[in-house]
Scaffold this motif. Sequence first.
Motif, PDB file in Angstrom:
ATOM      1  N   PRO A   1     121.891 118.494  -2.524  1.00 50.32           N
ATOM      2  CA  PRO A   1     120.619 118.554  -1.951  1.00 50.32           C
ATOM      3  C   PRO A   1     119.600 119.549  -2.921  1.00 50.32           C
ATOM      4  N   LYS A   2     119.884 120.748  -3.433  1.00 51.10           N
ATOM      5  CA  LYS A   2     119.013 121.569  -4.168  1.00 51.10           C
ATOM      6  C   LYS A   2     118.717 121.065  -5.438  1.00 51.10           C
ATOM      7  N   LEU A   3     119.799 120.391  -6.279  1.00 51.87           N
ATOM      8  CA  LEU A   3     119.421 119.885  -7.512  1.00 51.87           C
ATOM      9  C   LEU A   3     118.732 118.684  -7.361  1.00 51.87           C
ATOM     10  N   SER A   4     118.773 117.816  -6.287  1.00 54.19           N
ATOM     11  CA  SER A   4     118.090 116.513  -6.193  1.00 54.19           C
ATOM     12  C   SER A   4     116.626 116.857  -5.850  1.00 54.19           C
TER      13      SER A   4
ATOM     14  N   SER B   1     121.713 129.917 -11.913  1.00 53.19           N
ATOM     15  CA  SER B   1     122.084 129.668 -13.640  1.00 53.19           C
ATOM     16  C   SER B   1     122.381 128.019 -13.416  1.00 53.19           C
ATOM     17  N   ALA B   2     123.075 127.467 -12.682  1.00 55.76           N
ATOM     18  CA  ALA B   2     123.480 125.977 -12.792  1.00 55.76           C
ATOM     19  C   ALA B   2     122.377 125.040 -12.673  1.00 55.76           C
ATOM     20  N   LEU B   3     121.361 125.549 -11.888  1.00 53.70           N
ATOM     21  CA  LEU B   3     120.125 124.792 -12.009  1.00 53.70           C
ATOM     22  C   LEU B   3     119.363 125.215 -13.183  1.00 53.70           C
ATOM     23  N   ASN B   4     119.080 126.119 -13.656  1.00 48.86           N
ATOM     24  CA  ASN B   4     118.361 126.346 -15.029  1.00 48.86           C
ATOM     25  C   ASN B   4     119.164 125.611 -16.254  1.00 48.86           C
ATOM     26  N   GLU B   5     120.465 125.518 -16.141  1.00 53.60           N
ATOM     27  CA  GLU B   5     121.278 124.905 -17.315  1.00 53.60           C
ATOM     28  C   GLU B   5     120.920 123.557 -17.146  1.00 53.60           C
ATOM     29  N   TRP B   6     120.811 122.863 -16.007  1.00 48.50           N
ATOM     30  CA  TRP B   6     120.812 121.604 -15.558  1.00 48.50           C
ATOM     31  C   TRP B   6     119.166 121.127 -16.369  1.00 48.50           C
TER      32      TRP B   6
ATOM     33  N   LYS C   1     117.424 122.667 -18.679  1.00 46.35           N
ATOM     34  CA  LYS C   1     117.499 122.745 -20.024  1.00 46.35           C
ATOM     35  C   LYS C   1     117.913 121.517 -20.651  1.00 46.35           C
ATOM     36  N   LEU C   2     119.143 121.187 -20.051  1.00 49.95           N
ATOM     37  CA  LEU C   2     119.953 119.758 -20.289  1.00 49.95           C
ATOM     38  C   LEU C   2     118.775 118.588 -20.174  1.00 49.95           C
ATOM     39  N   ILE C   3     118.122 118.584 -19.214  1.00 47.62           N
ATOM     40  CA  ILE C   3     117.430 117.245 -18.985  1.00 47.62           C
ATOM     41  C   ILE C   3     116.189 117.386 -20.223  1.00 47.62           C
ATOM     42  N   GLU C   4     115.626 118.558 -20.457  1.00 44.53           N
ATOM     43  CA  GLU C   4     114.686 118.666 -21.411  1.00 44.53           C
ATOM     44  C   GLU C   4     115.121 118.508 -22.891  1.00 44.53           C
ATOM     45  N   VAL C   5     116.438 118.954 -23.370  1.00 42.48           N
ATOM     46  CA  VAL C   5     116.851 118.435 -24.623  1.00 42.48           C
ATOM     47  C   VAL C   5     117.115 117.331 -24.684  1.00 42.48           C
ATOM     48  N   SER C   6     117.846 116.581 -23.743  1.00 41.43           N
ATOM     49  CA  SER C   6     118.213 115.178 -23.842  1.00 41.43           C
ATOM     50  C   SER C   6     117.182 114.259 -23.966  1.00 41.43           C
ATOM     51  N   LYS C   7     116.042 114.551 -23.165  1.00 40.06           N
ATOM     52  CA  LYS C   7     114.715 113.634 -23.190  1.00 40.06           C
ATOM     53  C   LYS C   7     114.148 113.933 -24.571  1.00 40.06           C
TER      54      LYS C   7
END
Length: 521
Positions: A388-391, A469-474, A476-482
């Motif tokens: 829910p929250k991440l989506s 922290s998990a949402l922030n880490e996700w 950052k992962l989206i931005e770096v991978s993009k």
Amino acid sequence: MQSALYASSTSHHFLLSWKLHQPQFTAPLPIKVRIKAPTFTNSLRTSIGYDPEEALGDDPGPVPGRLPVVVRRSGRVSRYFWDGECLQLVRVDGCAASFGGLDFEDGFRKVYRVCSCGVRDFFIPKQVSENYMSYVRWKFLHRVFSSALQVLATQAMFRAIGIGYSRSLPAAAALNWVLKDGLGRLSRCVYTASLASAFDTNLKRVRFSTSVLFTLSIGVELLTPAYPQYFLLLASLANVAKQISLACYIATSSAVHRSFAIADNLGELSAKAQIQTVCFDNLGLLLAALLNMLLKNNQRLQTSLPFVVYPIFSALDLCGIYQGLKHVHLQTLSKGRLEILLNTWIKLGKVPSPAEVSKEEGIDFLRSKEQGSWPIRIGYLDPKNQIPKLSMMTMRSTSDDDYYFISMETFYTRKRRIQQHGILLCLRERASTADIIKGLLQACYIRRVLLMDENRWADMVDAGDALDSALNEWRKLIEVSKCRAQGDMRLLNEQMVARGWATKNILLNTREQIRYSFVDD
């Protein structure tokens, strides 16, 4: 040439170089000395001993001798010669000399070579990929034994409806035959309409699956003499399976032929394929006829013949189809092939060839290949599989400039019904091929990071993703991978084109074609 290049750096040297080269352009030359004569004789100096310096004097005209052009046709090798007046095409493979000397062994070899080249030209297109010959060999095995089985099955069905016996009823037999054909064609239409996109995305699996279905239908037809009262039911079921297999064969043939064409000669490939099919099927018919002739004096053995040869011929038939599909290397990109390509790119830094991807893709007839951890899916976000929250955070961060977004999801496996985590790639309407490739490449980079610390990410997702922290880490992962995917796109596309991949379109199945629209309220 070097002095001329160097002279361009300074005006003094430039003038000097111009003066040195000027006589070459302004010196009066005889009109009869043409450019063609020095070029022609210079190209032949190694074969007829012509000195190019003689071109500066009087033009002696073309000297008789051999020309540097060789023609190979129908197993013969010929070369052009100039006899002083006209061109002659003379054989240079030694055929005339050997026959003149009555060298029968050498002559037999040449006859064999000429015949083999003639057969090859009859069956094989001029310009095809290297793996085409292996495909034709296995096709030969498949068509011969499949044709023989069909002949035996047809004989069995004739016996079941009474043709050839005194108790036969022609009207009832004709009615049953028409009914079974009508039901089969109707089923063919329904099947083709329901699996239209699967012919592109899962070509090998669908084709082999329908081939197995075709082989089973022949077995059902062989049972009709044992149960003549159920002829219509058995024959209809068998014909339905045959029509489904025929629909798949026709729908996938063009893609198979295109994978072998290297000069856009798809028409020639299709024509040669029809010739191969007719000839191979006739050999199968001949095989069945020979078996019947051997057992014509024993009615009991002739009746049991189909049940004896069916397992053997079926195994050889399916083996030929399976091995032949291994030599079909599709250059079109589906989601599965593109994912294999991108994983190899991330791991090795190079794009694999269609043959390498085909070997790793396989046929996967039983769908037994494991997806692995964090599988990537293209489609829409199912509320049943949401985190829910991440989506929600992923959708809110989507802007009008984005043509896709990537999110996590949870789902249950088909076999064990175990909850598993995956990566979802949602495509927007009007997303281009480049957007799909970039989105899937970014998803592959994300999966690579998740697999490095799989347990920690799984624990964070199972915890309800309530931690900031998990949402922030996700995020950052989206931005770096993009950023990483955008930086790879130019070189990746160049290597894909160089390796022979068709990058114009990505073939997606019905579920993968579902897109989202961006609404800015």
